[in-house]
Enzyme design. Structure first.
Site, short mmCIF file in Angstrom:
data_model
loop_
_atom_site.label_atom_id
_atom_site.label_comp_id
_atom_site.label_asym_id
_atom_site.label_seq_id
_atom_site.Cartn_x
_atom_site.Cartn_y
_atom_site.Cartn_z
N ASP A 315 53.76 79.72 45.65
CA ASP A 315 52.25 79.60 45.49
C ASP A 315 51.87 79.47 46.75
O ASP A 315 52.12 78.40 47.45
CB ASP A 315 52.03 78.56 44.29
CG ASP A 315 50.31 78.52 44.11
OD1 ASP A 315 50.21 79.53 43.57
OD2 ASP A 315 49.81 77.61 44.38
N GLU A 368 53.27 84.49 46.87
CA GLU A 368 51.89 84.82 46.79
C GLU A 368 51.10 84.80 48.10
O GLU A 368 50.67 83.60 48.36
CB GLU A 368 51.29 83.94 45.83
CG GLU A 368 50.09 84.35 45.34
CD GLU A 368 48.83 83.06 45.07
OE1 GLU A 368 47.87 83.55 44.62
OE2 GLU A 368 49.59 82.10 45.31
#
Length: 635
Positions: A315, A368
């Site tokens: 993330d 990401e």
């Protein structure tokens, strides 16, 4: 003060590795470990707190008193406190009471390496071990081919708390219940992988799991750690890979968590310009500290080792790469070369990927990452960060922007769909339609579409058809596959009742069949990250808003021809150029009645003509359905 019994799991080699930041299995040493010492059963505890002058284990076994069980500090300067407590075993609840040498600050902290945590809002750690009997040997032996870059890779992104609720009792489904319902559903939908939004323990439901306090414990909201292993096992039994969302970019400042752990900035960077995330009001790890790198890399390895995860979706990588991420001038300090790159974080990312792929060459790490930082998914020896894949955020933004436009204006914006092919092979891209696109007023995917109900769902089917025939891996968030009309609500359940309506059932059937098509046709996956796997037939027919292209496999006979009609106007006798002469057959039509399409525009076997078109010697005439995608192969 009563001292705990002297005992240690650390060797001198362990300590040297830890200090050097090269110990990648710290979970085998730190935390609580049930063991026997001199014939006496109990639990060994070890915690890192170099700025403490006293550390005690407090729990339900000593009335939460800091007097009885004081840990022993190691003599080697490692800052590790350890000790053995007899008669403490599985299920015992505990924390560390830490008195800092800095102004005698007293904190009560959960164990950073706890294998289980109390059910929120309670915050203590739980002594735990299990002897789960894994049954996925077949999957683990063969998963390399399922996780390979030249294999189909379609991901169903799930938030376990809101996928489906137990309505009568108004509660979450348990890991055990999900092992039946969710596993069977993902298998029925033909996805190759499932991705869980963070399942590591987190205190605050509205964070969706992205504010972690228990990095080594699956959340107790849904059951025990071995129940989560059972869920992973069941996915593997069905031939489905499991990706875990992993958050090394920041952590919350909750009193029981990692922040100000021993009265000092131990886990977070002491300089708030590097140690505090303004957007998320959270703390940022000190990536330049060896022990922190070892903690994080050990955590990545832990989930792959102990829970048989098949990949990690990392993330907020962009926030780690740049010192000025979401900061104004004066709020950040350049690196030693005067640049904005966060060099220590970049080194950590490379080291993490190196160790993951060295230990588990049959998994994938997925970034990401939303910037143009180069070579995110390229090997470290080639100057890359070493990720296996990267989310293609540009494709997502451009595609959603295009499909939100009324079709009459699309002829002026065809570049939105074609521009991505200019850089599509600069990284190993995954095309994401994730949870971030269906919250905070962005509306659900289908609600972004223009027109009446039929047109909105035809546009939805067309968007998904474009996604599945575009180069790259795929990711779709829960509910999007059947046209959830409302925004995602983390505190509710998906609107499964919508499947009573044909239009939603049709969207779901389309996704099921697109997954099947993707897995069946080698041209759609064998070269999905290479320019050799894609060729335009015509990207310039703006006036009719039609796109035509070829997806290519290793064998020419596998090539698939794709035609997209991006307006609600049927195109009759529409001519396209072909790469050779022959007869083509239709293998997919997004306008079929089973998808809630019109069903009026079918193309049977069609023989090519020797008529030059699209700079090709052979061509063919087709009937294009409104807002539809057609796929053909040569017979």
């Amino acid at each position: 003060m009563a001292k705990t019994k002297a005992h240690s799991l650390f060797t001198e080699f362990d300590i040297n590795l830890f200090k050097a930041g090269k110990h990648y299995r710290l979970y085998e040493r730190f935390g609580s470990h049930i063991t026997t010492v001199n014939g006496e059963e109990g639990t060994y505890f070890a915690v890192w707190a170099p700025s403490a002058k006293m550390v005690s284990v407090i729990g339900d076994f000593n009335y939460w008193s800091g007097v009885e069980h004081q840990l022993n500090v190691r003599w080697d300067g490692s800052g590790i406190w350890e000790g053995f407590i007899p008669k403490v075993g599985k299920g015992s609840i505990y924390k560390y009471k830490i008195i800092s040498s800095n102004n005698n600050i007293i904190t009560e902290k959960a164990d950073p390496f706890a294998r289980r945590c109390e059910h929120p809002p309670k915050t203590a750690s739980v002594v735990w071990e299990d002897d789960y009997d894994w049954k996925d040997q077949k999957w683990m032996k063969n998963r390399k081919k399922n996780n390979a870059l030249d294999a189909p890779y379609s991901v169903y992104e799930v938030h376990l708390g809101s996928w489906k609720k137990q309505i009568e009792e108004n509660r979450f489904l348990s890991y055990q219940e999900l092992a039946e319902e969710l596993v069977n559903y993902v298998a029925e939908m033909n996805f190759t992988h499932v991705e869980f939004m963070p399942i590591m323990e987190y205190p605050y439901d509205p964070s969706w799991g992205y504010q972690l306090t228990g990095y080594f414990a699956p959340t107790s909201r849904f059951g025990y750690p071995d129940d989560f292993k059972h869920l992973v096992d069941k996915f593997h039994e069905k031939g489905i890979g499991v990706i875990l969302d992993w958050v090394p970019s920041h952590f919350p400042s909750d009193d029981h968590g990692l922040g100000f752990f021993d009265g000092s900035h131990l886990y977070e960077h002491p300089d708030r310009r590097k140690g505090y995330h303004q957007d998320w009001k959270s703390l940022i790890f000190n990536y330049g500290r060896n022990e922190i790198k070892a903690f994080l890399i050990s955590n990545a390895i832990f989930w792959l080792d102990q829970y048989h995860a098949d990949g990690l979706r990392v993330d907020a990588v962009a926030s780690m790469l740049f010192l000025d991420y979401s900061r104004k001038d004066g709020q950040w300090e350049p690196n030693i070369f005067g640049g904005r790159e966060y060099l220590e974080a970049i080194d950590f990312i490379k080291e993490m990927n190196s160790e993951v792929y060295a230990s588990f060459p049959d998994v994938q790490t997925i970034a990401e990452e939303s910037t143009s930082f180069p070579k995110v998914s390229r090997p470290i020896y080639d100057g890359g960060l070493g990720f296996g894949m990267k989310w293609m955020m540009g494709w997502m933004h451009d595609s959603l922007q295009y499909f939100a436009k009324e079709p009459i204006y699309r002829k002026h914006h065809q570049n939105n769909l074609t521009f991505g092919l200019n850089y599509a092979f600069s990284e190993n891209f995954m095309l994401p339609l994730s949870h971030d696109e269906v919250v905070y007023g962005k509306k659900s995917i289908v609600s972004k579409m223009p027109g009446d109900e039929w047109q909105r769902f035809a546009n939805l089917r067309l968007l998904y058809s474009f996604m599945y025939t575009h180069p790259g891996a795929k990711l779709l968030f829960q509910g999007s596959e059947f046209g959830q009309t409302s925004e995602w609500n983390f505190d509710g359940s998906l609107d499964w009742h919508l499947l009573e309506f044909d239009v939603h059932k049709g969207a779901q059937t389309l996704v099921k069949d697109l997954n099947k098509l993707y897995k069946k046709e080698p041209a759609l996956f064998q070269k999905q990250f290479s320019h050799e796997g894609f060729e335009w037939i015509d990207h310039g027919d703006h006036q009719n808003s039609v796109l035509t292209y070829i997806r290519k496999g290793e064998n020419e006979k596998d090539n698939v021809i794709i035609i997209l009609n991006l307006t609600p106007i049927p195109r009759l006798s529409y001519r396209i150029g072909l790469p050779k002469s022959g007869t083509i057959k239709e293998i997919f039509n997004s306008d079929e009645t089973k998808y809630y399409g019109s069903g009026n525009f079918k193309n049977k076997n069609l023989k090519s003509e020797e008529k030059s078109w699209n700079r090709r010697e052979h061509s063919i005439e087709l009937n294009l359905p409104p807002l539809g995608m057609l796929a053909f192969k040569f017979k």
